[in-house]
Design a protein around this motif. Structure first.
Motif, PDB file in Angstrom:
ATOM      1  N   LEU A 141       0.865  -1.170   0.000  1.00 36.28           N
ATOM      2  CA  LEU A 141       0.000   0.000   0.000  1.00 36.28           C
ATOM      3  C   LEU A 141       0.900   1.218   0.000  1.00 36.28           C
ATOM      4  N   SER A 169      -1.272  -5.781  -9.708  1.00 33.55           N
ATOM      5  CA  SER A 169      -2.544  -6.020  -9.027  1.00 33.55           C
ATOM      6  C   SER A 169      -2.376  -6.176  -7.514  1.00 33.55           C
ATOM      7  N   THR A 172      -1.386  -1.131  -4.306  1.00 31.52           N
ATOM      8  CA  THR A 172      -2.436  -0.130  -4.295  1.00 31.52           C
ATOM      9  C   THR A 172      -1.827   1.230  -3.975  1.00 31.52           C
TER      10      THR A 172
END
Length: 177
Positions: A141, A169, A172
């Motif tokens: 993240l 994928s 984030t």
């Protein structure tokens, strides 16, 4: 009684005769008594658990990644969080011994694995290490001031993917408030 009275004179005569040998003896005793240098005992070292070393590794990597990613044009202030799929592990060298017993109709075979032990003197043995596997990451993240810009997001994702082995994928990117 004459022998006891002459004892100090005999000791002084012996010391005069063997003064260098006595000096070496005294220095040797002094060196044995004095604690000089570092102790080589492995028992004095505090054991480090694999879980703790993984946490330290990830924490250091997050800090270094945040500092590096904040230098990307438009990224601004950056914070990084990484999660692990597997921790680090050490694989030890083993010897494999196979044996088979062919008795007419019974074909039996067995395998025996033994860890290779390295001996460093009589007091210390350790297992032979064949490989050390670093932790594998599960996801990342990234919180960035420039996280709302598509080009900055793409740059951040590519940089983290290149350094951690994660695919896009699993990464984030969000905007820092």
């Amino acid at each position: 009684m004459a022998n006891w009275n002459n004892l100090p004179k005999k000791l002084v005569a012996l010391l005069k005769k063997y003064k260098y040998a006595a000096l070496v003896f005294v220095i040797g005793i002094a060196l044995l008594i004095l604690p000089i240098g570092k102790s080589t005992k492995k028992q004095e070292e505090a054991p480090v658990s694999a879980e703790r070393s993984d946490e330290a590794y990830v924490s250091e990597l997050e800090t270094r990644l945040a500092a590096l990613l904040s230098q990307i044009k438009g990224a601004g202030a950056v914070q990084v969080m990484l999660t692990l799929q597997t921790g680090s592990r050490t694989e030890y060298q083993t010897d494999l011994q196979k044996s088979s017993d062919a008795n007419g109709t019974d074909n039996r075979s067995s395998e025996e694995r033994k860890t290779v032990i390295l001996s460093e003197g009589s007091a210390y043995d350790k297992a032979a290490v064949s490989a050390v596997r670093y932790p594998q990451f599960q996801g990342a993240l990234i919180v960035s001031e420039g996280g709302d810009s598509p080009s900055v997001r793409l740059d951040l994702i590519h940089a983290v993917a290149a350094l951690t082995g994660l695919n896009s994928s699993q990464i984030t990117v969000v905007k820092l408030k």
